[in-house]
Design an enzyme around this catalytic site. Structure first.
Site, short mmCIF file in Angstrom:
data_model
loop_
_atom_site.label_atom_id
_atom_site.label_comp_id
_atom_site.label_asym_id
_atom_site.label_seq_id
_atom_site.Cartn_x
_atom_site.Cartn_y
_atom_site.Cartn_z
N ASP A 55 -31.95 -31.89 -74.11
CA ASP A 55 -31.01 -32.87 -74.64
C ASP A 55 -31.02 -32.87 -76.16
O ASP A 55 -29.97 -32.93 -76.81
CB ASP A 55 -31.38 -34.28 -74.14
CG ASP A 55 -30.78 -34.61 -72.79
OD1 ASP A 55 -30.31 -33.68 -72.10
OD2 ASP A 55 -30.79 -35.80 -72.40
N GLU A 60 -21.26 -34.76 -67.95
CA GLU A 60 -21.52 -34.02 -69.19
C GLU A 60 -20.58 -32.83 -69.29
O GLU A 60 -19.84 -32.66 -70.27
CB GLU A 60 -22.97 -33.57 -69.19
CG GLU A 60 -23.37 -32.55 -70.24
CD GLU A 60 -24.73 -31.96 -69.89
OE1 GLU A 60 -25.71 -32.34 -70.55
OE2 GLU A 60 -24.81 -31.13 -68.94
#
Length: 410
Positions: free
Chosen positions: A293, A93
């Site tokens: 998220d 990420e």
């Protein structure tokens, strides 16, 4: 800025002359080359002030104090990694976000350093995981988990395509377009699905035409709404050397999925969802709620609309979301909620402030100006939680300022 003004004037001239059909014209930055700078348009700031803000943010996150500011750390002569300070690990990420930030700001050295570290330590070179990436590693490069988190690969691919377009392709691992295609090929050429935990599966379900949460047998039958990046898939449908129709269908499916995944009144999305959009909490932890998220869904909807303007639902959704957070108090709204709007965590987090400001790109509400101002006045995160909050803040600054752009593959 001069190029943007000339492009806009050209489009307006063609409209006025009737050369472009007003009803059928293609809009979105992909077609026009025009990107909104909401700091200038809504707050009246100068281009110079905006550039300074972005430069300072980049310099702090990449070259600030080792212990309290930076998340980017060089390793040797030609590699670097980005650390999740809170968890003391390196994640796909963060590495892929770092590469995207670097290519958007024309920072080739930083891009190449990050890419070489990811390629050397994170990408599997053989076996069933070949060309996938281990989603997190220790800072010495040791893999902590061999499994992948699908969003990392998605952002790697897009950053590599943009690097190819912006800088041209080099040799070996710096043939950016070839490396992007290699990852795309891996995404669609594992086992289609499985119920066996150790079986490596496709990163995109060919049946559902959606990204999966994790491409292995016990986590490939649901998805993460924040992993849905229709604007990326739209570009892959044009630039990939195969499966172009599939990527176009995935883009359309993702846009339809997001409509089902968000709450009809609050606009909040869950962290995890079934392919039909219904929330799911597979292993506990409240991931059927709006959690960390899900902050990013606002960004994905708004940037997709800015780039391609495919569906005006993005305006409705961005308005819905901003109205909800405005009702919670723009200076102090919480960070975690049930989908129907019950606050679960009162912390006012920089990353969420940044993502909500990005939603202003697709909103037509007067209050969008206040969300943009909140991002402008935000201090770049420092301390223990600067990794996620800091990177989302950096992405938000680029996107809201019109500096998150498509670099076209010729």
């Amino acid at each position: 800025m001069k190029r943007q003004i000339l492009t806009l004037l050209a489009v307006l001239l063609l409209l006025g002359c009737g050369i472009i059909d007003k009803k059928n014209q293609q809009t979105g930055s992909f077609h026009t080359g025009v990107y909104q700078n909401l700091f200038v348009e809504l707050l009246g700031l100068s281009d110079e002030e905006v550039k300074l803000k972005i430069d300072n943010a980049f310099n702090q996150l990449f070259y600030g104090d080792d212990k309290t500011e930076r998340v980017y750390y060089p390793m040797g002569d030609d590699m670097a990694y980005i650390v999740d300070i809170n968890n003391n690990d390196v994640r796909t990420e963060g590495m892929s976000y770092g590469m995207m930030i670097a290519v958007q700001l024309n920072k080739k050295e930083e891009f190449d350093r990050l890419w070489k570290w990811a390629k050397t330590y994170m990408q599997h070179q053989s076996g069933p995981h070949k060309d996938y990436f281990a989603w997190h590693c220790k800072t010495d490069g040791t893999k902590i988990s061999i499994n992948s988190a699908s969003d990392g690969e998605e952002w790697f691919v897009m950053a590599l395509f943009f690097a190819s377009a912006r800088w041209g392709d080099g040799e070996g691992i710096y043939n950016y377009k070839k490396e992007a295609q290699k990852i795309l090929d891996a995404m669609l050429n594992k086992s289609e699905n499985s119920d066996e935990r150790d079986v490596v599966t496709n990163m995109f379900s060919k049946k559902h035409k959606q990204v999966v949460f994790v491409p292995n047998g016990d986590a490939d039958d649901f998805t993460d709404p924040s992993y849905h990046l229709p604007h990326f898939y739209e570009l892959w449908s044009l630039w990939a050397d195969k499966e172009n129709n599939f990527w176009r269908e995935v883009a359309d499916t993702s846009r339809s999925f997001l409509k089902r995944a968000v709450h009809a009144l609050t606009g909040l999305a869950p962290d995890y969802a079934n392919f039909d959009g219904s929330p799911i909490d597979r292993w506990g932890g409240g991931h059927n709620n709006f959690q960390y998220d899900a902050w990013r869904v606002a960004m994905n909807v708004a940037v997709d609309y800015q780039w391609f303007a495919k569906d005006k639902w993005a305006i409705e959704q961005s308005n819905r979301l901003l109205n909800f957070f405005y009702s919670q108090g723009i200076k102090n709204y919480g960070s975690l909620f049930t989908l129907d709007g019950k606050m679960l965590m009162p912390d006012h987090s920089e990353g969420l402030v940044a993502m909500n400001a990005v939603a202003a790109l697709a909103s037509d509400l007067e209050i969008r100006k206040e969300f943009v101002r909140e991002l402008w006045e935000l201090k770049i995160p420092t301390g223990h939680y600067r990794y996620y909050n800091g990177l989302l803040t950096m992405l938000g600054l680029l996107q809201v300022s019109g500096n998150f752009r498509i670099y076209h593959i010729k």
